[in-house]
Design a protein around this motif. Structure first.
Motif, short mmCIF file in Angstrom:
data_model
loop_
_atom_site.label_atom_id
_atom_site.label_comp_id
_atom_site.label_asym_id
_atom_site.label_seq_id
_atom_site.Cartn_x
_atom_site.Cartn_y
_atom_site.Cartn_z
N MET A 126 8.61 -9.57 11.28
CA MET A 126 8.22 -9.72 9.89
C MET A 126 6.80 -9.19 9.71
O MET A 126 5.99 -9.26 10.63
CB MET A 126 8.26 -11.18 9.48
N PRO A 127 6.50 -8.72 8.49
CA PRO A 127 5.13 -8.25 8.25
C PRO A 127 4.14 -9.41 8.23
O PRO A 127 4.51 -10.56 8.04
CB PRO A 127 5.24 -7.60 6.87
N VAL A 128 2.88 -9.08 8.41
CA VAL A 128 1.83 -10.09 8.40
C VAL A 128 1.62 -10.63 6.99
O VAL A 128 1.26 -11.78 6.80
CB VAL A 128 0.51 -9.50 8.95
N CYS A 129 1.87 -9.79 6.00
CA CYS A 129 1.68 -10.19 4.61
C CYS A 129 2.94 -9.81 3.83
O CYS A 129 3.47 -8.71 4.01
CB CYS A 129 0.46 -9.45 4.06
N ARG A 130 3.41 -10.74 2.99
CA ARG A 130 4.60 -10.42 2.18
C ARG A 130 4.54 -11.15 0.85
O ARG A 130 3.94 -12.23 0.73
CB ARG A 130 5.89 -10.78 2.92
N TRP A 168 1.48 -14.39 -2.75
CA TRP A 168 1.62 -13.65 -1.49
C TRP A 168 1.36 -14.59 -0.34
O TRP A 168 0.67 -15.61 -0.49
CB TRP A 168 0.61 -12.51 -1.45
N VAL A 220 0.18 -14.77 3.85
CA VAL A 220 -0.36 -14.16 5.06
C VAL A 220 0.08 -15.06 6.21
O VAL A 220 -0.06 -16.29 6.15
CB VAL A 220 -1.90 -14.07 5.04
N ARG A 221 0.59 -14.44 7.28
CA ARG A 221 1.09 -15.20 8.42
C ARG A 221 0.17 -15.03 9.62
O ARG A 221 -0.35 -13.96 9.85
CB ARG A 221 2.46 -14.68 8.82
N SER A 222 0.05 -16.10 10.38
CA SER A 222 -0.74 -16.04 11.61
C SER A 222 -0.19 -17.08 12.59
O SER A 222 0.35 -18.10 12.19
CB SER A 222 -2.20 -16.33 11.30
N ARG A 267 0.21 -20.51 7.60
CA ARG A 267 0.43 -19.67 6.43
C ARG A 267 -0.70 -19.90 5.44
O ARG A 267 -1.14 -21.03 5.23
CB ARG A 267 1.75 -20.01 5.73
#
Length: 65
Positions: A1-5, A12, A14-16, A25
């Motif tokens: 999955m993308p880092v940002c969606r 929006w 952002v994942r980490s 998140r």
């Protein structure tokens, strides 16, 4: 999955990943050309809990006023 969606409705995500197999998140929006961080949390389930999204949406409405 993308880092940002996109999450829809202007939100929006952002994942980490954190040590210890924890997932974090941060939910944000773009307001007046700036990124505004609305809410951050450690995920414990696959789906984003409804109360986390509701809080982010509430905060987004507050900055739009």
């Amino acid at each position: 999955m993308p880092v940002c969606r996109p999450l829809g409705q202007g939100l929006w995500e952002v994942r980490s990943d954190l040590p210890g197999n924890r997932i974090v998140r941060v939910i944000f929006c773009i307001a007046q050309g700036q990124m505004v961080l609305l809410h951050g949390f450690i995920k414990k389930t696959q789906k984003i809990p409804d109360e986390e999204l509701a809080l982010a949406r509430k905060r987004m409405k507050e900055i739009e006023q």
